[in-house]
Scaffold this motif. Structure first.
Motif, mmCIF file in Angstrom:
data_model
loop_
_atom_site.group_PDB
_atom_site.id
_atom_site.type_symbol
_atom_site.label_atom_id
_atom_site.label_comp_id
_atom_site.label_asym_id
_atom_site.label_seq_id
_atom_site.Cartn_x
_atom_site.Cartn_y
_atom_site.Cartn_z
ATOM 1 N N LEU A 107 0.957 -1.173 0.337
ATOM 2 C CA LEU A 107 -0.617 0.044 -0.004
ATOM 3 C C LEU A 107 0.250 1.348 0.589
ATOM 4 C CD1 LEU A 107 -2.757 -0.923 2.552
ATOM 5 C CD2 LEU A 107 -3.248 -0.818 -0.209
ATOM 6 N N ASN A 108 2.456 1.032 0.375
ATOM 7 C CA ASN A 108 3.244 2.204 0.216
ATOM 8 C C ASN A 108 3.883 2.549 -0.709
ATOM 9 O OD1 ASN A 108 2.880 3.018 3.013
ATOM 10 N ND2 ASN A 108 4.785 1.221 3.899
ATOM 11 N N CYS A 109 2.935 1.730 -1.922
ATOM 12 C CA CYS A 109 4.306 2.078 -3.385
ATOM 13 C C CYS A 109 2.898 3.058 -4.040
ATOM 14 C CB CYS A 109 3.518 0.334 -4.067
ATOM 15 S SG CYS A 109 4.492 -0.529 -3.439
ATOM 16 N N GLU A 110 3.090 4.036 -3.171
ATOM 17 C CA GLU A 110 1.726 5.330 -3.328
ATOM 18 C C GLU A 110 1.537 5.588 -5.289
ATOM 19 O OE1 GLU A 110 3.420 6.298 -1.105
ATOM 20 O OE2 GLU A 110 2.644 5.668 1.165
ATOM 21 N N ASP A 111 2.618 5.308 -5.666
ATOM 22 C CA ASP A 111 3.041 5.956 -7.367
ATOM 23 C C ASP A 111 2.529 4.691 -8.082
ATOM 24 O OD1 ASP A 111 5.943 8.356 -6.449
ATOM 25 O OD2 ASP A 111 3.743 8.712 -6.438
ATOM 26 N N GLU A 112 3.034 3.570 -7.229
ATOM 27 C CA GLU A 112 2.557 2.239 -8.102
ATOM 28 C C GLU A 112 1.236 1.366 -7.713
ATOM 29 O OE1 GLU A 112 4.915 2.729 -6.455
ATOM 30 O OE2 GLU A 112 6.941 2.968 -7.877
ATOM 31 N N LEU A 113 0.427 1.902 -7.072
ATOM 32 C CA LEU A 113 -0.488 1.565 -6.760
ATOM 33 C C LEU A 113 -2.010 1.101 -7.670
ATOM 34 C CD1 LEU A 113 -1.271 0.063 -3.990
ATOM 35 C CD2 LEU A 113 -2.654 2.085 -3.385
ATOM 36 N N LEU A 114 -1.922 2.631 -8.667
ATOM 37 C CA LEU A 114 -2.869 2.436 -9.451
ATOM 38 C C LEU A 114 -2.612 1.422 -10.802
ATOM 39 C CD1 LEU A 114 -4.692 5.872 -9.821
ATOM 40 C CD2 LEU A 114 -5.343 3.507 -8.543
ATOM 41 N N TRP A 115 -0.997 1.251 -11.067
ATOM 42 C CA TRP A 115 -0.305 0.463 -11.891
ATOM 43 C C TRP A 115 -0.625 -0.767 -11.225
ATOM 44 C CZ3 TRP A 115 3.601 -2.902 -11.268
ATOM 45 C CH2 TRP A 115 3.969 -3.458 -11.999
ATOM 46 N N LEU A 116 -0.269 -0.777 -10.351
ATOM 47 C CA LEU A 116 -0.666 -2.172 -9.626
ATOM 48 C C LEU A 116 -1.501 -3.099 -10.156
ATOM 49 C CD1 LEU A 116 1.349 -2.316 -6.284
ATOM 50 C CD2 LEU A 116 1.708 -4.446 -8.284
ATOM 51 N N ALA A 117 -3.171 -2.031 -9.534
ATOM 52 C CA ALA A 117 -4.657 -2.597 -9.454
ATOM 53 C C ALA A 117 -4.926 -2.500 -11.565
ATOM 54 C CB ALA A 117 -5.278 -0.862 -9.124
ATOM 55 N N GLU A 118 -4.027 -1.591 -12.150
ATOM 56 C CA GLU A 118 -4.605 -2.077 -13.216
ATOM 57 C C GLU A 118 -3.881 -3.214 -14.618
ATOM 58 O OE1 GLU A 118 -3.406 1.289 -15.175
ATOM 59 O OE2 GLU A 118 -4.692 2.562 -14.282
ATOM 60 N N ASN A 119 -2.761 -3.671 -13.573
ATOM 61 C CA ASN A 119 -1.691 -5.112 -13.654
ATOM 62 C C ASN A 119 -2.176 -5.934 -13.287
ATOM 63 O OD1 ASN A 119 -0.591 -4.006 -16.003
ATOM 64 N ND2 ASN A 119 -0.409 -2.596 -15.122
ATOM 65 N N LEU A 120 -2.766 -6.240 -11.884
ATOM 66 C CA LEU A 120 -3.436 -7.833 -11.690
ATOM 67 C C LEU A 120 -5.085 -7.550 -10.584
ATOM 68 C CD1 LEU A 120 -0.612 -7.297 -8.744
ATOM 69 C CD2 LEU A 120 -0.396 -8.367 -10.694
ATOM 70 N N GLU A 121 -5.373 -9.087 -10.837
ATOM 71 C CA GLU A 121 -6.890 -8.761 -10.214
ATOM 72 C C GLU A 121 -6.802 -9.410 -8.988
ATOM 73 O OE1 GLU A 121 -9.740 -11.171 -12.235
ATOM 74 O OE2 GLU A 121 -11.433 -10.895 -11.274
ATOM 75 N N ILE A 122 -7.167 -8.652 -8.223
ATOM 76 C CA ILE A 122 -6.780 -8.834 -6.370
ATOM 77 C C ILE A 122 -7.986 -9.066 -5.809
ATOM 78 C CG2 ILE A 122 -6.208 -7.957 -4.648
ATOM 79 C CD1 ILE A 122 -4.350 -5.920 -5.146
ATOM 80 N N VAL A 123 -8.204 -10.381 -5.776
ATOM 81 C CA VAL A 123 -9.284 -10.466 -5.680
ATOM 82 C C VAL A 123 -9.440 -11.492 -4.169
ATOM 83 C CG1 VAL A 123 -9.749 -11.847 -8.171
ATOM 84 C CG2 VAL A 123 -8.935 -13.038 -6.556
#
Lengths: 262, 263
Positions: free
Chosen positions: B25-41
């Protein structure tokens, strides 16, 4: 069987830590509440035995990641009391700043990522970002600022390493502190919009016990986490309030009309 | 990943401080990128509406196994995940919760709670890597954000990232820090600890505590000589070095050498 309901949340989400809750409602009365804290025991107090005092901070800080700064400062102050060490005003101020950074990060995380999605009908901050991208980006920036304060003063946001008995390993540079101040001040206007948003949220109707609010008297007229004294007169007042509170809670708990444990 | 679809991801914490999950969660700059590339279920700490049963392409686990329930949860995660990644020193080496594994739970419970509370589900704290096979183990206390992002980038293309093979000591010299051992005669674990943190602690004037666990080939013999030459006994260094990887020390039969007398 009366009109009863059971509410079970086996693993409460969007909090730090592991716990579940079981609630049994009969009619309009809560008849049973059980909390299941299945957090594993780590025995931190026992882990410290036999350790050198300089190792304590690095161990105790790992009780929790989000509030590691608080554990750190508490541990250091306890050690300094025990060893008879006095630290300078600057060290007190920097530790206070570290805690404020931790508070900003923690509260930004809680408000925007953990709580707000519920109010706006999203299952997570990531889902919320689909519709409120600008707001989520700002929220993450605010959280990041809290972390940057901790990194500058503590050396690292999670589990600080720069915080020692007596002070710090390395002092932050003045210009780095000024830079952070500028960034924080720049975020204030956008923060106003969030205050408006928070004020517009509809809170669920819940029965609430009348609340007694207790506060610390600020040290040197600033919002601080420690060295806050209570003046003698206020102490008497607080003791009085506390005594009233205790008596009133006792009477509340003795009531038989379903408010409180049966 | 497969069929051009986003991989289904689960993120889990056993017993621990949640620091490695917080680092994500501290990867604030990459968090939206993570959400776009991973489907966290399935991520109880960060979202509601979690699917605890579906197959996962990728599962991240932090923390130690310190309860029966932790072990059951871990086995369920391994069974449903194609790739299992351990994040954090607890998951890889046992970390701080395993520090006093030489003592029984009963002794620890008595010291902390004053009695033998039989209701506590408490087992010897061991890293999850000791129970089920892992596809990737990323040490760190907490993990470095850049190592996590790099791992995700590798995993997204079906590869595994490489962990740094140099010790913290090497990174420290690259930063031209004054050596905590040679110059300051401190007990510093950097020569035997896995790099990747950029020697953060020595760069702040603090000796390395070894929180990233042992480097490959720590070369204890040469280190013992180096410390002895500077008046630091092996006992002193071992006391620090074992903090984050006690199960390994116990396995290597070294624990009895360093167990100090307890009050």
């Amino acid at each position: 069987m009366s009109a009863g309901r059971t509410v079970v949340i086996p693993h409460l989400g969007r909090v730090e830590g592991h716990g579940g809750i079981f609630v049994r409602v009969e009619g309009n009365r809560v008849s049973q509440v059980q909390m299941d804290i299945f957090e594993g025991s780590r025995y931190y107090e026992a882990l410290l035995k036999g350790k050198h005092f300089a190792e304590v901070q690095g161990i105790i800080t790992r009780i929790c990641a989000i509030c590691s700064a608080s554990h750190t400062v508490t541990a250091l102050q306890a050690l300094e009391n025990a060893l008879g060490v006095t630290v300078s005003e600057r060290v007190h101020d920097l530790r206070g700043l570290l805690l404020l950074g931790a508070t900003i990060e923690s509260h930004a995380l809680h408000v925007f990522a953990l709580a707000l999605p519920d109010f706006l009908g999203f299952e997570s901050v990531l889902a919320m970002a689909q519709e409120f991208r600008e707001e989520v980006v700002f929220a993450l920036r605010l959280k990041q600022l809290g972390n940057q304060i901790q990194e500058l003063i503590g050396g690292r946001a999670v589990h600080p390493i720069n915080t020692l008995v007596g002070g710090f390993g390395k002092l932050p540079r003045h210009r780095d502190l000024e830079l952070l101040r500028g960034q924080l001040e720049a975020s204030l206007p956008v923060l106003d919009r969030f205050v408006d948003l928070a004020a517009s949220l509809k809170l669920p109707e819940l029965p609430q016990a009348p609340t007694v609010y207790v506060a610390l008297r600020p040290y040197q007229e600033a919002f601080r986490f420690f060295r806050a004294g209570v003046a003698a007169a206020q102490a008497v007042l607080l003791v009085g309030i506390f005594a009233v509170f205790v008596v009133w809670q006792y009477r509340l708990l003795s009531r038989k009309d379903g408010y409180g444990p049966s | 990943m497969e069929n051009g679809k986003k991989p289904k991801v689960g993120i889990f914490g056993l017993t621990g401080c949640a620091g490695d999950q917080l680092q994500i969660l501290n990867c604030e700059d990459e968090l939206l990128w993570l959400a776009e590339n991973l489907e966290i279920v399935d991520w109880v700490m960060a979202k509601a509406d979690n699917d605890h049963l579906c197959r996962l392409d990728l599962a991240f686990v932090e923390g130690v196994v310190a309860t029966q329930r932790d072990l059951e949860d871990l086995k369920a995660i391994r069974a449903r995940a194609k790739r299992l990644v351990g994040i954090g020193t607890c998951a890889v080496w046992g970390g701080l919760p395993a520090m006093q594994n030489a003592l029984s739970r009963e002794v620890l419970q008595r010291e902390v709670y004053g009695a033998d509370p039989s209701f506590l589900d408490s087992v010897e704290a061991l890293p999850p890597s000791a129970f089920v096979p892992f596809d990737l183990l990323i040490p760190g206390c907490p993990i470095e954000k850049h190592e996590f992002i790099q791992a995700v980038r590798s995993l997204l293309v079906g590869a595994l990232p490489e962990l740094p093979k140099v010790p913290v000591c090497w990174e420290c010299k690259t930063k031209e820090n004054l050596c905590r051992v040679i110059y300051f005669r401190e007990v510093c674990c950097g020569a035997m600890t896995r790099g990747g943190c950029g020697a953060r602690c020595p760069s702040h004037g603090v000796a390395c505590a070894g929180c990233r666990g042992p480097v490959e080939e720590p070369n204890y013999d040469s280190n013992i000589t180096m410390f002895a030459d500077r008046g630091i006994s092996w006992m002193d260094i071992a006391q620090r070095l074992k903090n984050f990887s006690t199960p390994l020390w116990i396995k290597q039969g070294l624990e009895k050498e360093v167990q100090r007398e307890r009050r």
